[in-house]
Design a protein around this motif. Structure first.
Motif, PDB file in Angstrom:
ATOM      1  N   ALA A   1      13.680 -32.397   3.394  1.00 64.21           N
ATOM      2  CA  ALA A   1      12.986 -31.231   2.843  1.00 64.21           C
ATOM      3  C   ALA A   1      12.164 -31.605   1.621  1.00 64.21           C
ATOM      4  CB  ALA A   1      13.997 -30.140   2.494  1.00 64.21           C
TER       5      ALA A   1
ATOM      6  N   THR B   1       8.972 -33.296   3.045  1.00 67.88           N
ATOM      7  CA  THR B   1       8.027 -32.439   3.768  1.00 67.88           C
ATOM      8  C   THR B   1       7.599 -31.214   2.971  1.00 67.88           C
ATOM      9  OG1 THR B   1       9.771 -31.115   4.812  1.00 67.88           O
ATOM     10  CG2 THR B   1       9.071 -33.135   5.945  1.00 67.88           C
ATOM     11  N   GLY B   2       8.439 -30.801   2.005  1.00 66.87           N
ATOM     12  CA  GLY B   2       8.141 -29.581   1.267  1.00 66.87           C
ATOM     13  C   GLY B   2       8.410 -28.329   2.068  1.00 66.87           C
ATOM     14  N   ARG B   3       9.123 -28.450   3.202  1.00 63.49           N
ATOM     15  CA  ARG B   3       9.352 -27.291   4.063  1.00 63.49           C
ATOM     16  C   ARG B   3      10.848 -26.986   4.153  1.00 63.49           C
ATOM     17  NH1 ARG B   3       5.479 -30.064   7.148  1.00 63.49           N
ATOM     18  NH2 ARG B   3       7.111 -30.898   8.525  1.00 63.49           N
ATOM     19  N   PRO B   4      11.214 -25.694   4.129  1.00 65.74           N
ATOM     20  CA  PRO B   4      12.613 -25.322   4.315  1.00 65.74           C
ATOM     21  C   PRO B   4      13.025 -25.473   5.769  1.00 65.74           C
ATOM     22  CG  PRO B   4      11.266 -23.352   4.128  1.00 65.74           C
ATOM     23  CD  PRO B   4      10.350 -24.520   3.881  1.00 65.74           C
ATOM     24  N   VAL B   5      14.336 -25.559   5.990  1.00 64.00           N
ATOM     25  CA  VAL B   5      14.836 -25.721   7.353  1.00 64.00           C
ATOM     26  C   VAL B   5      16.204 -25.055   7.472  1.00 64.00           C
ATOM     27  CG1 VAL B   5      15.902 -27.948   6.825  1.00 64.00           C
ATOM     28  CG2 VAL B   5      15.342 -27.390   9.195  1.00 64.00           C
TER      29      VAL B   5
ATOM     30  N   THR C   1      16.286 -25.553   1.100  1.00 60.51           N
ATOM     31  CA  THR C   1      15.042 -25.170   0.442  1.00 60.51           C
ATOM     32  C   THR C   1      14.642 -26.224  -0.586  1.00 60.51           C
ATOM     33  OG1 THR C   1      15.670 -22.840   0.603  1.00 60.51           O
ATOM     34  CG2 THR C   1      13.875 -23.376  -0.895  1.00 60.51           C
TER      35      THR C   1
ATOM     36  N   GLY D   1       2.888 -29.655  -1.877  1.00 64.38           N
ATOM     37  CA  GLY D   1       3.139 -28.654  -0.846  1.00 64.38           C
ATOM     38  C   GLY D   1       4.371 -27.806  -1.095  1.00 64.38           C
ATOM     39  N   LEU D   2       4.990 -27.922  -2.288  1.00 56.88           N
ATOM     40  CA  LEU D   2       6.141 -27.095  -2.615  1.00 56.88           C
ATOM     41  C   LEU D   2       5.682 -25.790  -3.247  1.00 56.88           C
ATOM     42  CD1 LEU D   2       8.482 -29.809  -4.176  1.00 56.88           C
ATOM     43  CD2 LEU D   2       8.398 -29.000  -1.817  1.00 56.88           C
ATOM     44  N   SER D   3       6.397 -24.706  -2.943  1.00 57.63           N
ATOM     45  CA  SER D   3       5.963 -23.382  -3.377  1.00 57.63           C
ATOM     46  C   SER D   3       6.453 -23.047  -4.774  1.00 57.63           C
ATOM     47  CB  SER D   3       6.479 -22.320  -2.399  1.00 57.63           C
ATOM     48  OG  SER D   3       6.217 -21.032  -2.913  1.00 57.63           O
TER      49      SER D   3
ATOM     50  N   ASP E   1       7.113 -18.678  10.030  1.00 54.62           N
ATOM     51  CA  ASP E   1       7.177 -19.946   9.296  1.00 54.62           C
ATOM     52  C   ASP E   1       6.612 -19.831   7.891  1.00 54.62           C
ATOM     53  OD1 ASP E   1       8.334 -21.153  11.449  1.00 54.62           O
ATOM     54  OD2 ASP E   1       6.503 -22.133  12.173  1.00 54.62           O
ATOM     55  N   GLU E   2       5.517 -19.066   7.753  1.00 52.60           N
ATOM     56  CA  GLU E   2       4.878 -18.992   6.443  1.00 52.60           C
ATOM     57  C   GLU E   2       5.714 -18.219   5.416  1.00 52.60           C
ATOM     58  OE1 GLU E   2       3.224 -15.566   8.954  1.00 52.60           O
ATOM     59  OE2 GLU E   2       3.785 -17.685   9.218  1.00 52.60           O
TER      60      GLU E   2
END
Length: 396
Positions: free
Chosen positions: A66, A69-73, A100, A117-119, A149-150
């Motif tokens: 995570a 990639t900067g994406r949650p899972v 997260t 790319g992290l929020s 996803d967004e």
């Protein structure tokens, strides 16, 4: 996640990037409940636990992924009969983990977050939630763990007065609905998941929220400044209670005798109890076994909506106490709330052993346990609390 608030709050203040894995739901025998978390920073340092060791290595890898990639899972872990060495819970349970990535909400960190790319929009409510939890303030953090996803990972912090930080990124109606549900869980001091349908979410499809409640520590009131009370204070602090010792005798109710207590009150027990506002998590332990203290105190305590009321004394003292309480007007229903003689039968002798027996009864009462040995039993090891209709994975 909020169980790691103190350390994660420091990480945020230091501008450290980290990923936090949170248990969002459990099925069967699972060692940790929703809200339990493991966090990993960009240097590989880890704190917390999500499974007591069963899947920590795999979750650690998810956190690192995570961060990359900067994406949650959202990931599910369960027991595998085919491969005893496969990643899974050997206890037979199933846990869902939401991971997260988080960047601290400082200006410099926010610029780096956007580049990676992290929020930073997610970081602000998370930072506010961690600050609130670390300082003992009441707040509820709602995060989207399933949905478009967004919107995954979007967070909304809700306070008891209704004020908010952050947003879930959908229609304003989603924030309003989520805030109402989060405040309801906060009022009950609960953490759990809930689903908001497409109409309430206003984003074309349902979303699932994890709501983590941060509430002040539950209270333990210990009446009677005796040696057994000193041991119970230590155990109460170990269990996470805010512990108050109350006794009308100033020579006994001293800081020197109770160094671990949060408060020491010199007052008549019933008069002090009259001055307090207690919630449904509070536990009252009456160790005075003196009728002039016990009866007026228990007359009030047994009519309060608290979690536990226990009183020390022999069986003969218990029978005499019951009759005295009947004489002052308590009903049989009210008397049945009294745990007396206090504690579970452990054969306890010393103050420390007695404190352990009292604490064991409090835990069993809170979690729905029987107090019976697990050896040879066929009852669940982990008792699931009642789940209201419309909400899943809710825990006390």
């Amino acid at each position: 996640m909020l169980d790691l608030a103190e350390e994660l709050n420091r990480w945020m203040e230091q501008g450290r990037t980290f990923a936090v894995a949170t248990v969002v739901a459990t099925t069967g025998s699972a060692p940790r409940q929703p809200g339990a978390a493991l966090a990993v920073d960009s240097d590989g340092a880890a704190i917390g636990s999500v499974s007591g060791g069963c899947v920590e290595g795999a979750v650690y890898e998810l956190c690192q992924e995570a961060l990359r990639t900067g994406r949650p899972v959202l990931e599910r872990f369960g027991y595998s009969d085919e491969d005893a060495f496969a990643v899974g819970l050997t206890c037979g349970g199933v846990i869902d983990i939401f991971v997260t990535p988080v960047r601290a909400s400082t200006p410099a960190a926010a610029d780096e977050a956007r580049a990676d790319g992290l929020s930073d929009e997610t970081a602000a409510p998370l930072a506010a939630a961690l600050t609130a939890a670390a300082s003992g303030e009441a707040a509820a953090l709602a995060r989207i763990i399933e949905g478009p996803d967004e919107l995954l990972g979007r967070a909304l912090l809700v306070r008891p007065d209704g004020s908010r930080t952050g947003g879930l990124g959908g229609h304003p109606g989603l924030d309003r609905t989520a805030a109402e549900e989060a405040r309801a869980l906060l009022d009950a001091g609960r953490t759990g998941t809930l689903e908001i349908g497409a109409e309430g979410a206003r984003c074309g499809q349902p979303v699932v929220l994890l709501v983590e409640s941060s509430v002040p520590a539950p209270r333990m009131l210990v009446f009677g400044a005796i040696d057994f009370a000193a041991a119970l204070v230590r155990v109460g602090k170990f269990l996470g209670y805010h512990v108050t010792v109350c006794d009308a005798r100033p020579v006994f109710a001293t800081r020197a005798r109770f160094p671990d207590a949060d408060e020491i009150i010199v007052d008549w027990p019933h008069r002090y109890l009259d001055s307090q506002e207690l919630d449904a998590r509070a536990v009252l332990c009456v160790l005075t076994h003196d009728a002039k203290f016990d009866i007026p105190l228990l007359e009030r305590a047994l009519r309060l909506p608290v979690a536990y009321v226990g009183a020390m004394g022999s069986r003969r003292t218990h029978l005499d106490r019951q009759q005295r309480l009947r004489d002052v007007g308590l009903t049989e229903i009210e008397l049945n709330r009294l745990r007396s003689p206090i504690g579970l039968d452990l054969g306890a002798r010393t103050p420390e052993e007695t404190a352990l027996s009292i604490a064991a009864e409090i835990v069993a009462n809170r979690r729905g346990g029987t107090g019976a040995p697990l050896t040879g039993a066929h009852t669940p090891i982990h008792h699931d609390p009642p789940r209201p209709v419309g909400r899943i994975g809710e825990v006390a």
